[in-house]
Motif scaffolding. Structure first.
Motif, PDB file in Angstrom:
ATOM      1  N   ALA A 103      63.034  20.975  43.653  1.00 46.17           N
ATOM      2  CA  ALA A 103      61.927  21.114  42.699  1.00 46.17           C
ATOM      3  C   ALA A 103      60.836  22.032  43.243  1.00 46.17           C
ATOM      4  N   PHE A 104      60.609  21.952  44.548  1.00 38.74           N
ATOM      5  CA  PHE A 104      59.552  22.770  45.151  1.00 38.74           C
ATOM      6  C   PHE A 104      59.938  24.245  45.254  1.00 38.74           C
ATOM      7  N   MET A 105      61.223  24.564  45.067  1.00 35.36           N
ATOM      8  CA  MET A 105      61.625  25.970  45.024  1.00 35.36           C
ATOM      9  C   MET A 105      61.135  26.638  43.739  1.00 35.36           C
ATOM     10  N   ARG A 106      60.670  25.811  42.791  1.00 38.80           N
ATOM     11  CA  ARG A 106      60.061  26.344  41.561  1.00 38.80           C
ATOM     12  C   ARG A 106      58.636  26.845  41.819  1.00 38.80           C
ATOM     13  N   MET A 107      58.080  26.472  42.951  1.00 38.60           N
ATOM     14  CA  MET A 107      56.686  26.797  43.229  1.00 38.60           C
ATOM     15  C   MET A 107      56.586  28.066  44.077  1.00 38.60           C
ATOM     16  N   TYR A 108      55.473  28.762  43.901  1.00 39.40           N
ATOM     17  CA  TYR A 108      55.262  30.024  44.633  1.00 39.40           C
ATOM     18  C   TYR A 108      53.793  30.129  45.009  1.00 39.40           C
ATOM     19  N   ASN A 109      53.545  30.737  46.152  1.00 37.94           N
ATOM     20  CA  ASN A 109      52.169  30.840  46.646  1.00 37.94           C
ATOM     21  C   ASN A 109      51.916  32.260  47.145  1.00 37.94           C
ATOM     22  N   ALA A 110      51.169  33.033  46.376  1.00 36.49           N
ATOM     23  CA  ALA A 110      50.840  34.416  46.768  1.00 36.49           C
ATOM     24  C   ALA A 110      49.457  34.457  47.402  1.00 36.49           C
ATOM     25  N   PHE A 111      49.301  35.340  48.371  1.00 30.29           N
ATOM     26  CA  PHE A 111      48.017  35.491  49.053  1.00 30.29           C
ATOM     27  C   PHE A 111      46.994  36.120  48.112  1.00 30.29           C
ATOM     28  N   GLU A 112      45.817  35.509  48.031  1.00 26.42           N
ATOM     29  CA  GLU A 112      44.727  36.056  47.219  1.00 26.42           C
ATOM     30  C   GLU A 112      43.822  36.895  48.116  1.00 26.42           C
ATOM     31  N   TYR A 113      43.905  38.199  47.922  1.00 20.29           N
ATOM     32  CA  TYR A 113      43.156  39.133  48.761  1.00 20.29           C
ATOM     33  C   TYR A 113      41.743  39.299  48.212  1.00 20.29           C
ATOM     34  N   HIS A 114      40.744  38.979  49.034  1.00 18.41           N
ATOM     35  CA  HIS A 114      39.337  39.122  48.645  1.00 18.41           C
ATOM     36  C   HIS A 114      38.864  40.517  49.054  1.00 18.41           C
ATOM     37  N   ASP A 115      39.102  41.480  48.184  1.00 16.35           N
ATOM     38  CA  ASP A 115      38.881  42.892  48.528  1.00 16.35           C
ATOM     39  C   ASP A 115      37.736  43.531  47.747  1.00 16.35           C
ATOM     40  N   ARG A 116      36.847  42.721  47.191  1.00 16.14           N
ATOM     41  CA  ARG A 116      35.760  43.275  46.364  1.00 16.14           C
ATOM     42  C   ARG A 116      34.903  44.257  47.149  1.00 16.14           C
ATOM     43  N   THR A 117      34.572  43.918  48.409  1.00 20.14           N
ATOM     44  CA  THR A 117      33.663  44.767  49.186  1.00 20.14           C
ATOM     45  C   THR A 117      34.348  46.040  49.643  1.00 20.14           C
ATOM     46  N   ILE A 118      35.566  45.917  50.148  1.00 21.91           N
ATOM     47  CA  ILE A 118      36.253  47.114  50.624  1.00 21.91           C
ATOM     48  C   ILE A 118      36.565  48.055  49.464  1.00 21.91           C
ATOM     49  N   ASP A 119      36.816  47.517  48.269  1.00 24.17           N
ATOM     50  CA  ASP A 119      37.009  48.366  47.096  1.00 24.17           C
ATOM     51  C   ASP A 119      35.728  49.106  46.744  1.00 24.17           C
ATOM     52  N   GLN A 120      34.601  48.429  46.853  1.00 19.68           N
ATOM     53  CA  GLN A 120      33.318  49.085  46.601  1.00 19.68           C
ATOM     54  C   GLN A 120      33.087  50.217  47.604  1.00 19.68           C
ATOM     55  N   LEU A 121      33.392  49.953  48.861  1.00 20.51           N
ATOM     56  CA  LEU A 121      33.204  50.965  49.897  1.00 20.51           C
ATOM     57  C   LEU A 121      34.079  52.188  49.640  1.00 20.51           C
ATOM     58  N   LYS A 122      35.311  51.941  49.204  1.00 20.24           N
ATOM     59  CA  LYS A 122      36.241  53.052  48.967  1.00 20.24           C
ATOM     60  C   LYS A 122      35.916  53.791  47.677  1.00 20.24           C
ATOM     61  N   ASN A 123      35.693  53.065  46.602  1.00 17.82           N
ATOM     62  CA  ASN A 123      35.503  53.694  45.293  1.00 17.82           C
ATOM     63  C   ASN A 123      34.179  54.431  45.183  1.00 17.82           C
ATOM     64  N   ALA A 124      33.149  53.937  45.845  1.00 21.02           N
ATOM     65  CA  ALA A 124      31.824  54.570  45.773  1.00 21.02           C
ATOM     66  C   ALA A 124      31.598  55.570  46.906  1.00 21.02           C
ATOM     67  N   GLY A 125      32.601  55.764  47.752  1.00 20.42           N
ATOM     68  CA  GLY A 125      32.459  56.693  48.876  1.00 20.42           C
ATOM     69  C   GLY A 125      31.431  56.248  49.890  1.00 20.42           C
ATOM     70  N   ASN A 126      31.314  54.943  50.061  1.00 21.07           N
ATOM     71  CA  ASN A 126      30.268  54.401  50.940  1.00 21.07           C
ATOM     72  C   ASN A 126      30.781  53.989  52.315  1.00 21.07           C
ATOM     73  N   PHE A 127      32.006  54.377  52.652  1.00 14.75           N
ATOM     74  CA  PHE A 127      32.504  54.052  53.980  1.00 14.75           C
ATOM     75  C   PHE A 127      31.634  54.676  55.073  1.00 14.75           C
ATOM     76  N   ARG A 128      30.973  55.780  54.737  1.00 14.10           N
ATOM     77  CA  ARG A 128      30.106  56.457  55.709  1.00 14.10           C
ATOM     78  C   ARG A 128      28.938  55.565  56.131  1.00 14.10           C
ATOM     79  N   LEU A 129      28.602  54.584  55.268  1.00 16.25           N
ATOM     80  CA  LEU A 129      27.486  53.696  55.598  1.00 16.25           C
ATOM     81  C   LEU A 129      27.817  52.774  56.767  1.00 16.25           C
TER      82      LEU A 129
END
Length: 249
Positions: A103-129
């Motif tokens: 029954a437990f083979m019906r279950m799945y657990n994917a990693f939830e990546y908390h990438d809000r900040t790194i996405d902001q740094l990349k998308n806004a070109g703010n890695f230089r900060l």
């Protein structure tokens, strides 16, 4: 007849012009310095704000990563239990235990990546900060490991997971798959109607494929746990680095 003579103002010395130029230059230069200092202060504040946000994301990641390691290790133990029962003759199998674990083979657990900040740094070109090169290098490495290595493993696991459940539908009666809330009911049912919990006969080919996919799935889990442990170490080092470099907790 009167003759009017025009008065002549004395010519300014070169030193007068020099001091005027110097005062103007100093005024402009001081204004530039003040603006530069203000911009530098604002960017430093933004850098520290991003550092705090990164720290929060990484702490959430480490909690999820640690939980994922425990979860996938338990899943591997469940696969071992299924194999042990399927290796036994059908007459002596603990079919209730088999159904519980399947029954437990019906279950799945994917990693939830908390990438809000790194996405902001990349998308806004703010890695230089983020001026600490050790932090940016480690952060880029961590992000690449999640997005490439772990996501590729998860993609492979999803394919195996779907195939495994397709095969389970041919071998088990899924309405008897047990979870904790149903334990008492299913225990009683199994005692009253044990044949209902037997693996369907006449499906030797599917049973062979099912056990093979279980081994394949467990291999994927082992690689996954190894990768997650590596990510957990990377995230832990990043947390220590950010706390040290920016003096935040």
């Amino acid at each position: 007849m009167e003759v009017h003579h025009h008065s002549h103002t004395p010519r300014k010395k070169w030193s007068h012009y020099f001091w005027e130029f110097l005062m103007l230059f100093l005024a402009v230069f001081c204004g530039f310095l003040a603006e530069y200092q203000l911009e530098h202060t604002i960017e430093h504040q933004r850098e520290k704000k991003y550092a705090r946000s990164l720290l929060e994301d990484l702490k959430r990641d480490t909690a999820d990563l640690a939980n994922d390691i425990r979860w996938w290790n338990i899943q591997m133990n469940r696969i071992d239990a299924i194999h042990r029962e399927l290796d036994k003759p059908a007459s002596v199998r603990n079919t209730l235990l088999l159904y519980q674990q399947a029954a437990f083979m019906r279950m799945y657990n994917a990693f939830e990546y908390h990438d809000r900040t790194i996405d902001q740094l990349k998308n806004a070109g703010n890695f230089r900060l983020i001026r600490k090169k050790t932090v940016t290098d480690s952060l880029i490495d961590y992000d690449a490991t999640v997005r490439s290595t772990l996501r590729n493993i998860e993609g492979g696991a999803t394919t195996i997971f779907m195939t495994l459940n397709f095969l389970q539908n041919k071998l088990f009666d899924s309405k008897y798959f047990q979870f904790r809330s149903e334990k008492a009911i299913l225990d009683s049912l199994q005692k009253l109607y044990p044949p209902r919990f037997a693996v369907k006969s006449g499906n030797e080919t599917e049973l062979f494929e099912y056990t093979n996919h279980l081994y394949f799935y467990k291999g994927n889990m082992s690689i996954r746990v190894f990768t997650i442990r590596n990510l957990l170490n990377k995230a832990g080092r990043l947390i220590e680095m950010i706390q040290k470099e920016y003096r935040i907790k």
